[in-house]
Design a protein around this motif. Structure first.
Motif: not given
Length: 428
Positions: A355-370
């Motif tokens: 589970v990702r930490p709370s407080g992530a930016e909206v841009s972090d709610r995307e898949a990694p660019d791999e």
């Protein structure tokens, strides 16, 4: 100069150390890996490594997988001059049958090497095959549970080598590890917990690196146990639902553990194009279960789920967002949509550390660019662009439950875990 192999065998984060007996010609009574002379071409020393493992421990090729062959190193002392070829193997068992060359064997954490009387430069030999930050960053084969375990090992080893007053070096390694794979939340969460706990125990002062070693070892054991318990939760849920035909994709160790325990009557596996990790999943399922195994493509999933009367879909996760969305291998959303259209539930099996930490930016709610290698999709000479992302986000509304070591999590449960991880991440 004689050429020798030194084999480290790892199982659940511990390695097999051996104490050399009086039957050997050198370094009697000292601790080592599994060692022996290279009898053939030194460039093909792997064959000698596998032979020594069979002869000295009874470990055959079907029980071990080669993880890495390290750079050879030279050893010169009173016993002679040797070129040591290091190897690391992963084993699926701890059952060994020592021959007369071994006076004792022990499964232990690799850092124990530093406190024992060993053959020359054994710790350095280990470090040539042990996990590193680069390994965590570059591994495109294993799932995040496996890679996060390697990250803990890399932090442990770096801390073991650090001087008592060199906290900055340990912290720098921790920072490199926690950012090596942004899409794999378990890596950062597990590194953060180790470092944050060490700092809290030192009342906010720079911790002794040995404290990080101890906590990393404990965290590794806890991580392995959590992944197993998450698999057990998934199995209980699937059995409660009388699910006997399961669909999955990609290569998740936790999903594989669940499938082995469940023993479904039928298993449908999407091959996970373009790198086709699902092929290995299908083959392993044939070896480990009695299931009728079918391999398909992501494009054929909707019809395959219908044709084979799939009861449920089970996937892993590289990350779980606080809102319940899931980052996983591309193809997960297709599988979830197809299952939803047929009324089959979709379960994610993942430890709470994903589970990702709370407080992530909206841009972090995307898949990694791999991205997968483009030439696996198109290797022609025309001006054709390739879209082959490795990961994608599957919305939470397509997921029926997240199976963790703490049970099946609700939305509120996921948010609480995310807040806990955010607190640990504050050490940075």
């Amino acid at each position: 100069m004689a050429h020798v192999v030194t084999c480290f065998v790892r199982e659940r984060g511990e390695v097999l150390l051996t104490r050399r007996s009086d039957a050997v010609g050198t370094y009697r009574g000292r601790w080592a890996g599994v060692s022996g002379y290279v009898e053939g071409d030194p460039d093909d020393a792997e064959a000698d490594a596998r032979r020594e493992l069979r002869e000295e421990t009874g470990l055959t090729d079907d029980r071990i997988d080669l993880v890495r062959a390290g750079e050879p190193l030279a050893v010169d002392d009173e016993a002679g001059s040797f070129t040591v070829h290091p190897f690391l193997f992963e084993s699926d068992t701890r059952e060994v049958t020592p021959n007369e060359e071994l006076a004792a064997v022990e499964w232990t954490d690799p850092t124990a090497i530093r406190d024992r009387e060993t053959v020359p430069r054994l710790w350095e030999t280990w470090r040539r095959v042990g996990p590193t930050v680069d390994d965590v960053e570059s591994d495109r084969t294993h799932g995040s549970a496996w890679i996060s375990a390697r990250a803990l090992e890399a932090l442990r080893d770096a801390a073991a080598e650090a001087d008592a007053d060199d906290w900055d070096a340990v912290a720098a390694t921790a920072r490199d590890l926690r950012t090596a794979r942004p899409g794999m939340a378990a890596i950062a969460n597990r590194i953060d917990r180790v470092v944050a706990d060490a700092i809290r125990a030192s009342d906010g002062a720079a911790p002794d690196p040995d404290a990080v070693v101890d906590r990393a070892i404990d965290a590794l054991g806890a991580a392995l146990a959590a992944d197993e318990e998450a698999a057990a939760t998934a199995v209980r849920r699937l059995r409660d639902a009388d699910a006997t035909a399961i669909a999955t994709l990609s290569r998740s160790g936790t999903v594989r553990e669940a499938i082995d325990r469940l023993g479904p009557a039928r298993l449908l596996v999407a091959e996970s194009r373009p790198e086709r990790e699902g092929v290995d999943v299908a083959e392993r399922a044939v070896d480990a279960t009695d299931a009728a195994v079918t391999l398909t493509t992501e494009a054929a999933l909707p019809t395959a789920l219908d044709r084979y009367d799939v009861d449920a879909a089970l996937v892993g996760a590289d990350s779980v967002f606080p809102d319940g969305g899931v980052v996983n291998k591309t193809g997960t959303r297709v599988l979830a949509l197809a299952a939803r259209s047929l009324g089959a539930p979709v379960y994610v099996v993942a430890s709470r550390d994903k589970v990702r930490p709370s407080g992530a930016e909206v841009s972090d709610r995307e898949a990694p660019d791999e991205r997968s290698p483009a030439d696996l999709v198109y290797d022609g000479d025309r001006d054709v662009s390739v879209h082959a992302p490795t990961f994608e986000v599957t919305p939470g509304e397509l997921i029926d439950g997240i199976a963790t070591e703490a049970g099946l999590l609700s939305g509120a449960d996921v948010r609480a875990v995310a807040e806990e991880h955010a607190e640990n991440a504050g050490w940075t």
